[in-house]
Write a protein that holds these residues in place. Sequence first.
Motif, PDB file in Angstrom:
ATOM      1  N   UNK A 237     -18.424 -21.373 -25.505  1.00 49.32           N
ATOM      2  CA  UNK A 237     -17.171 -21.443 -26.256  1.00 49.32           C
ATOM      3  C   UNK A 237     -17.427 -20.893 -27.651  1.00 49.32           C
ATOM      4  N   UNK A 238     -16.616 -19.910 -28.068  1.00 55.31           N
ATOM      5  CA  UNK A 238     -16.749 -19.284 -29.376  1.00 55.31           C
ATOM      6  C   UNK A 238     -15.519 -19.546 -30.229  1.00 55.31           C
ATOM      7  N   UNK A 239     -15.735 -19.639 -31.532  1.00 51.68           N
ATOM      8  CA  UNK A 239     -14.637 -19.648 -32.494  1.00 51.68           C
ATOM      9  C   UNK A 239     -14.234 -18.195 -32.728  1.00 51.68           C
ATOM     10  N   UNK A 241     -12.307 -16.643 -34.927  1.00 55.02           N
ATOM     11  CA  UNK A 241     -12.252 -16.096 -36.276  1.00 55.02           C
ATOM     12  C   UNK A 241     -13.613 -15.874 -36.899  1.00 55.02           C
ATOM     13  N   UNK A 242     -14.640 -16.594 -36.453  1.00 49.34           N
ATOM     14  CA  UNK A 242     -15.955 -16.523 -37.097  1.00 49.34           C
ATOM     15  C   UNK A 242     -17.067 -16.051 -36.176  1.00 49.34           C
ATOM     16  N   UNK A 243     -16.873 -16.119 -34.879  1.00 49.40           N
ATOM     17  CA  UNK A 243     -17.940 -15.798 -33.935  1.00 49.40           C
ATOM     18  C   UNK A 243     -18.923 -16.926 -33.736  1.00 49.40           C
ATOM     19  N   UNK A 244     -18.680 -18.093 -34.344  1.00 51.77           N
ATOM     20  CA  UNK A 244     -19.597 -19.216 -34.219  1.00 51.77           C
ATOM     21  C   UNK A 244     -19.560 -19.810 -32.814  1.00 51.77           C
ATOM     22  N   UNK A 245     -20.738 -20.167 -32.312  1.00 54.55           N
ATOM     23  CA  UNK A 245     -20.847 -20.786 -30.994  1.00 54.55           C
ATOM     24  C   UNK A 245     -20.564 -22.277 -31.144  1.00 54.55           C
ATOM     25  N   UNK A 246     -19.460 -22.726 -30.564  1.00 57.30           N
ATOM     26  CA  UNK A 246     -19.090 -24.141 -30.653  1.00 57.30           C
ATOM     27  C   UNK A 246     -19.720 -24.956 -29.532  1.00 57.30           C
ATOM     28  N   UNK A 247     -19.993 -24.325 -28.410  1.00 57.64           N
ATOM     29  CA  UNK A 247     -20.639 -25.018 -27.291  1.00 57.64           C
ATOM     30  C   UNK A 247     -21.331 -23.994 -26.408  1.00 57.64           C
ATOM     31  N   UNK A 248     -22.481 -24.390 -25.875  1.00 58.84           N
ATOM     32  CA  UNK A 248     -23.202 -23.567 -24.908  1.00 58.84           C
ATOM     33  C   UNK A 248     -23.940 -24.527 -23.983  1.00 58.84           C
ATOM     34  N   UNK A 249     -23.546 -24.527 -22.710  1.00 56.39           N
ATOM     35  CA  UNK A 249     -24.043 -25.523 -21.761  1.00 56.39           C
ATOM     36  C   UNK A 249     -24.516 -24.819 -20.503  1.00 56.39           C
ATOM     37  N   UNK A 250     -25.603 -25.327 -19.924  1.00 49.88           N
ATOM     38  CA  UNK A 250     -26.114 -24.825 -18.652  1.00 49.88           C
ATOM     39  C   UNK A 250     -26.497 -25.987 -17.746  1.00 49.88           C
ATOM     40  N   UNK A 251     -26.328 -25.789 -16.471  1.00 53.30           N
ATOM     41  CA  UNK A 251     -26.826 -26.722 -15.461  1.00 53.30           C
ATOM     42  C   UNK A 251     -27.525 -25.910 -14.372  1.00 53.30           C
ATOM     43  N   UNK A 252     -28.688 -26.371 -13.858  1.00 59.45           N
ATOM     44  CA  UNK A 252     -29.344 -27.643 -14.168  1.00 59.45           C
ATOM     45  C   UNK A 252     -29.927 -27.643 -15.573  1.00 59.45           C
ATOM     46  N   UNK A 253     -30.269 -28.856 -16.047  1.00 61.86           N
ATOM     47  CA  UNK A 253     -30.772 -29.010 -17.397  1.00 61.86           C
ATOM     48  C   UNK A 253     -31.996 -29.914 -17.378  1.00 61.86           C
ATOM     49  N   UNK A 254     -32.453 -30.326 -18.551  1.00 58.88           N
ATOM     50  CA  UNK A 254     -33.632 -31.181 -18.650  1.00 58.88           C
ATOM     51  C   UNK A 254     -33.496 -32.059 -19.889  1.00 58.88           C
ATOM     52  N   UNK A 255     -34.278 -33.121 -19.937  1.00 59.76           N
ATOM     53  CA  UNK A 255     -34.262 -34.025 -21.086  1.00 59.76           C
ATOM     54  C   UNK A 255     -35.492 -33.748 -21.949  1.00 59.76           C
ATOM     55  N   UNK A 256     -35.316 -33.207 -23.151  1.00 63.75           N
ATOM     56  CA  UNK A 256     -36.482 -32.870 -23.986  1.00 63.75           C
ATOM     57  C   UNK A 256     -37.216 -34.092 -24.515  1.00 63.75           C
ATOM     58  N   UNK A 257     -36.615 -35.285 -24.388  1.00 63.32           N
ATOM     59  CA  UNK A 257     -37.287 -36.499 -24.834  1.00 63.32           C
ATOM     60  C   UNK A 257     -38.257 -37.039 -23.787  1.00 63.32           C
ATOM     61  N   UNK A 258     -38.139 -36.557 -22.565  1.00 62.11           N
ATOM     62  CA  UNK A 258     -38.998 -37.015 -21.480  1.00 62.11           C
ATOM     63  C   UNK A 258     -40.063 -35.959 -21.203  1.00 62.11           C
ATOM     64  N   UNK A 499      -0.961 -16.997 -28.399  1.00 64.65           N
ATOM     65  CA  UNK A 499      -0.127 -16.507 -29.497  1.00 64.65           C
ATOM     66  C   UNK A 499      -0.902 -16.433 -30.809  1.00 64.65           C
ATOM     67  N   UNK A 500      -1.784 -17.378 -31.046  1.00 63.55           N
ATOM     68  CA  UNK A 500      -2.606 -17.401 -32.266  1.00 63.55           C
ATOM     69  C   UNK A 500      -4.020 -17.784 -31.856  1.00 63.55           C
ATOM     70  N   UNK A 501      -4.811 -16.851 -31.330  1.00 62.83           N
ATOM     71  CA  UNK A 501      -6.102 -17.191 -30.732  1.00 62.83           C
ATOM     72  C   UNK A 501      -7.035 -17.946 -31.672  1.00 62.83           C
ATOM     73  N   UNK A 502      -7.592 -19.029 -31.148  1.00 61.64           N
ATOM     74  CA  UNK A 502      -8.556 -19.838 -31.890  1.00 61.64           C
ATOM     75  C   UNK A 502      -9.887 -19.960 -31.135  1.00 61.64           C
ATOM     76  N   UNK A 503      -9.826 -20.123 -29.812  1.00 65.65           N
ATOM     77  CA  UNK A 503     -11.028 -20.349 -29.023  1.00 65.65           C
ATOM     78  C   UNK A 503     -11.101 -19.372 -27.854  1.00 65.65           C
ATOM     79  N   UNK A 504     -12.317 -19.001 -27.517  1.00 67.27           N
ATOM     80  CA  UNK A 504     -12.594 -18.221 -26.308  1.00 67.27           C
ATOM     81  C   UNK A 504     -13.635 -18.981 -25.502  1.00 67.27           C
ATOM     82  N   UNK A 505     -13.417 -19.066 -24.192  1.00 70.63           N
ATOM     83  CA  UNK A 505     -14.376 -19.728 -23.325  1.00 70.63           C
ATOM     84  C   UNK A 505     -14.689 -18.890 -22.104  1.00 70.63           C
ATOM     85  N   UNK A 506     -15.956 -18.875 -21.704  1.00 74.72           N
ATOM     86  CA  UNK A 506     -16.391 -18.197 -20.488  1.00 74.72           C
ATOM     87  C   UNK A 506     -17.110 -19.207 -19.611  1.00 74.72           C
TER      88      UNK A 506
END
Length: 580
Positions: A237-239, A241-258, A499-506
């Motif tokens: 998910x990108x903002x 107006x700024x190109x900032x990455x608001x979210x980036x998720x993948x599955x499967x995943x892992x727990x870095x605390x373990x 009408x007034x784009x704020x977010x893009x998601x793939x």
Amino acid sequence: MALVMGLFGLIALGLVARAFDLQVVSKGFYQAQGDSRFLRVMPISVSRGAIFDRNGEPLAVSTPVVSIWAIPGEVLGEPERIPELAKALQMDPSDLKQKLQQHADREFMYLRRRMQPEAADAVLAMNIPGVNGQREYRRYYPSGEVTSHVLGFTNIDDHGQEGLELAYDNWLAGKAGAKRVVRDRQGHVVEDLEQVKDPQPGRDLTLSIDRRIQFLAFNELRATVERTGADFASMVILDVATGEVLAMVNLPTYNPNAKLSNNPGERRNRAATDVFEPGSTMKAFTLAAALSSGKYTPTSPLIDTTGGHFMYLGHDIHDVERGGNGWLTPTGVITKSSNIGAAKIAISLDTMLMYNTYRAFNFGSSTDSGFPGEASGYLKNGATWGQREKAIFAYGYGENVTALQLANGYATIADNGVMHRPSFIKGVDNPAKAIVAPEVAHELVKMLETTTQPGGTATKARIANYTVAAKTGTAHKAQAGGYAKNSYEAVFAGIVPADHPRLVGVVIVDNPVKGGYYGGQVSAPVFANVMTGALRLLDVPPDNIGRWYAGGPVQSPSGLVGSKPPEDAPAEEAPADEVP
């Protein structure tokens, strides 16, 4: 007697001379020798900088721990205490003794790294000769597996190994200090003499990631993988107006605390490092070239897709709609996701115009987001394109992209044709670069909006009270010797509010085996559910109250021309059965 007294006198004189030599003449030498046995320069550990999300919520922090170390010879000097020490360290006594013997000639060896302070204090309280503690820091990730692919992790010495921990290791790590201390013969520090080098703690880092949206995307993606039996899935998910990455998720995943597993696939940030063929989501960029050429407008000329099959240079290009979609406008090609329509448009375009348009959207090159290991994708040099290849490229085969590249391309369309470099850092200076004319970008958004309207391929991406511009994609997965017949990539790219784009998601769902495999069936609902929550969290005002999403009047699907009236059911894009 005189001889004896003379002899004693000489001895006394020799002792005085020797004492004078030791305490005056050679004092510096022997003082240095003594100090070398008891003075030590010890490091001063520093805390690694914390990582925060865009709202100041901690994503990675360093907690104090204690590493137990020993002077092997001192410990071996009291062998009866080795079993007691081994029990406290949760080690086998024979293994501990063997380890000590192997390093008996050293003055330092670690017995156990990064123990909790309470457990380490219990070991030190045993007062075993030669056993000491050293303060260090251990990385902790409050969000665990939800943000693991973005953040990465650190090694036992607290140096970044993957993700943003690696990319910004110099910024986060800081510099350890040093102090000169006096130690007793058992290695215990009895006095701090001076600070040789000032410690420099690591600097904090504030990311563009919104932890709330990250959690929404993670939960929805996990539910989709479980429901469809997919091999893996990604969402970006990108903002706009700024190109900032608001979210980036993948599955499967892992727990870095373990303890990390031995499966590298779990630790790979597929959204940035893995490539795929984008399928029909590429049609938006084919139409960008078409509109830029001046040969096409959203409503003209009409393209004949009658019959549903188009045999071109020995390759059967077909649509999913039996009998085809009749005559379509360029907008209708997007609405119905017509492979035939996209191919015929591409054939009519100048090859280098089409290639340069793809390249302008950064396909075939890295987005320069700064993420370690980001893939460049693949786009064949336009000078070598054949006509059949050009037709196939038009609907998303033959080129490879990452989810981040695709999201950045759609964000460029959404932001009036200007591109920002995707960024993981909040507020970073990110100048824009014009890619296509603003009017072309505006027309494309309106054309993409028809896919979520009745008769389009993305009706499951609708969001109450908001307009959505989107494109679905379904592509056969490449395999050795060709393409898998029953294995697909379900792809979706969307812009909201249209009408007034704020977010893009793939959204990418790899090889779904239950409940359908089309992008409009599998990936579009993920987008809708996540963006519904994201728009609320970001307080984005609605732009579509009382219109067809809310049960009001149905809008016309923007100049769609066909032999049948629009139906309020999703038409799906057809993946090509065979692509050379």
